[in-house]
Design an enzyme around this catalytic site. Structure first.
Site, PDB file in Angstrom:
ATOM      1  N   TYR A  58       0.832  -1.198   0.000  1.00  0.00           N
ATOM      2  CA  TYR A  58       0.000   0.000   0.000  1.00  0.00           C
ATOM      3  C   TYR A  58       0.877   1.262   0.000  1.00  0.00           C
ATOM      4  CZ  TYR A  58      -3.885  -3.062   1.423  1.00  0.00           C
ATOM      5  OH  TYR A  58      -4.839  -4.050   1.499  1.00  0.00           O
ATOM      6  N   ASN A 170      -7.268 -14.797   0.986  1.00  0.00           N
ATOM      7  CA  ASN A 170      -7.646 -15.318  -0.336  1.00  0.00           C
ATOM      8  C   ASN A 170      -7.304 -16.790  -0.504  1.00  0.00           C
ATOM      9  OD1 ASN A 170      -8.506 -12.661  -1.367  1.00  0.00           O
ATOM     10  ND2 ASN A 170      -6.332 -12.177  -1.147  1.00  0.00           N
ATOM     11  N   LYS A 273     -12.878   0.377   4.044  1.00  0.00           N
ATOM     12  CA  LYS A 273     -11.871   1.402   3.799  1.00  0.00           C
ATOM     13  C   LYS A 273     -12.554   2.717   3.452  1.00  0.00           C
ATOM     14  CE  LYS A 273      -9.506   3.946   0.637  1.00  0.00           C
ATOM     15  NZ  LYS A 273      -9.971   4.696  -0.557  1.00  0.00           N
TER      16      LYS A 273
END
Length: 345
Positions: A58, A170, A273
């Protein structure tokens, strides 16, 4: 489940706890102004958030860490009050690189440990300076990875005190089983971060994880933006759903708050977010109402097996010579030779 703004953590299988509501901190580094994440995390701590979800890729962990340290310095919180989740990126799967990646996160945060560190994806890119390595044809370069070897390196990081808990993201059932059935497993994965919302309730994966004491952490819990570069814009907007709207009117809540409450009430951690001060405050206001059993069942029935998140990337030369929709968040990895799994959970 009796949830309050001050007490909404759930236990992890290793004895630690994770707050059910957190703040996602991803922001496109090309468009997010410097300092945005710093101010939003500081505001979120003042609002009552104690859980922050971040990642090395990020490119803003230094701002998250500064915000946490400033709020510790001014007496708002102590380090033990904060729960930070970091992620092991695809280019750091080789065991000798795992601790280096975690230490880069710790250096950026300027913290001694992270509370949760997760394998971001059950596949690997070629190790190196580039986080998204591509060949001369513009195709991603994959790398053989041994999830069990990667996990053993993570276990060593936990034993060294650099991380409190270990998890994944995931992963489907088959990939989780690789770890759970690993000979000599020392530390079990405590969480699995996946897309989860009323249009994609993940019933099979949720049940499997519950049976194995793995907490589901749901990203995109209120849907997603309509960015066609990574979102399936053909999906109907979750927040316009008539049932969610009607339930929201009953409680004088928004559809976003209803969607967040739905997952939190069934023990799914949510990490919406937002860089909007008003939405950050708004998303935290889910502890002053609760959904009835009938409303929970009705929302569960909204499941359409819709995934909002998808990415378009080219397969590497040893895969199919065509452009494919390779959803990094589909939990099946059918285009990746090391993960020829076809289960949807």
């Amino acid at each position: 489940m009796d949830l309050t703004a001050e007490r909404h953590s759930v236990p992890l299988s290793d004895g630690n706890h994770i707050p059910l509501l957190g703040l996602g901190t991803y922001g496109d580094p090309r468009t997010t102004p410097i300092g945005t994440v710093l101010e939003c995390v500081k505001l979120a701590i003042d609002v009552g958030y104690r859980h922050f979800d971040g990642a090395l890729v990020y490119f803003n962990e230094h701002e998250v860490g500064q915000a946490i340290r400033e709020k510790i310095a001014d007496g708002t919180v102590q380090r033990k009050d904060i729960f930070y989740c970091g992620k092991l990126w695809n280019t750091f799967h080789p065991p000798e690189l795992v601790r280096q990646a975690l230490e880069r996160t710790l250096k950026a945060l300027k913290l001694d440990y992270v509370d949760l560190y997760i394998v971001e994806l059950p596949m690997a890119f070629k190790p190196g300076k580039e986080f998204y390595p591509i060949d001369q044809d513009g195709k991603h370069i994959y790398h053989h990875t041994d999830l069990c070897a990667t996990w053993e390196a993570l276990e060593a990081c936990k034993d060294a005190g650099l991380v409190k808990s270990l998890g994944v993201s995931n992963f489907n059932r088959r990939q989780l089983e690789l770890l759970l059935n690993k000979p000599g497993l020392k530390h079990r994965p405590v969480s699995n971060q996946v897309e989860c919302h009323p249009y994609f309730t993940q019933p099979k994966l949720l049940e499997y994880c519950r049976q194995n004491d793995i907490v589901i952490v749901g990203y995109c819990p209120i849907g997603s933006s309509r960015d066609a570069s990574w979102v399936n814009v053909k999906c109907p907007p979750l927040l316009e759903d008539e049932l969610l709207v009607s339930i929201g009117k009953k409680y004088k809540k928004s559809t976003a708050q209803v969607a967040l409450r739905f997952n939190a009430q069934r023990g799914v951690v949510v990490i919406p977010k937002s860089f909007s001060p008003e939405r950050i405050k708004h998303n935290f206001q889910i502890f002053d109402f609760s959904l009835t059993a009938e409303e929970m069942k009705a929302i569960e029935a909204l499941n359409k097996n819709i995934r909002f998140v998808e990415l378009l990337i080219r397969t590497s030369p040893h895969h199919y010579a065509r452009k494919t929709t390779f959803s990094l968040f589909q939990h099946r990895w059918s285009d990746h030779p090391e993960y020829p799994f076809h289960e949807d959970y």
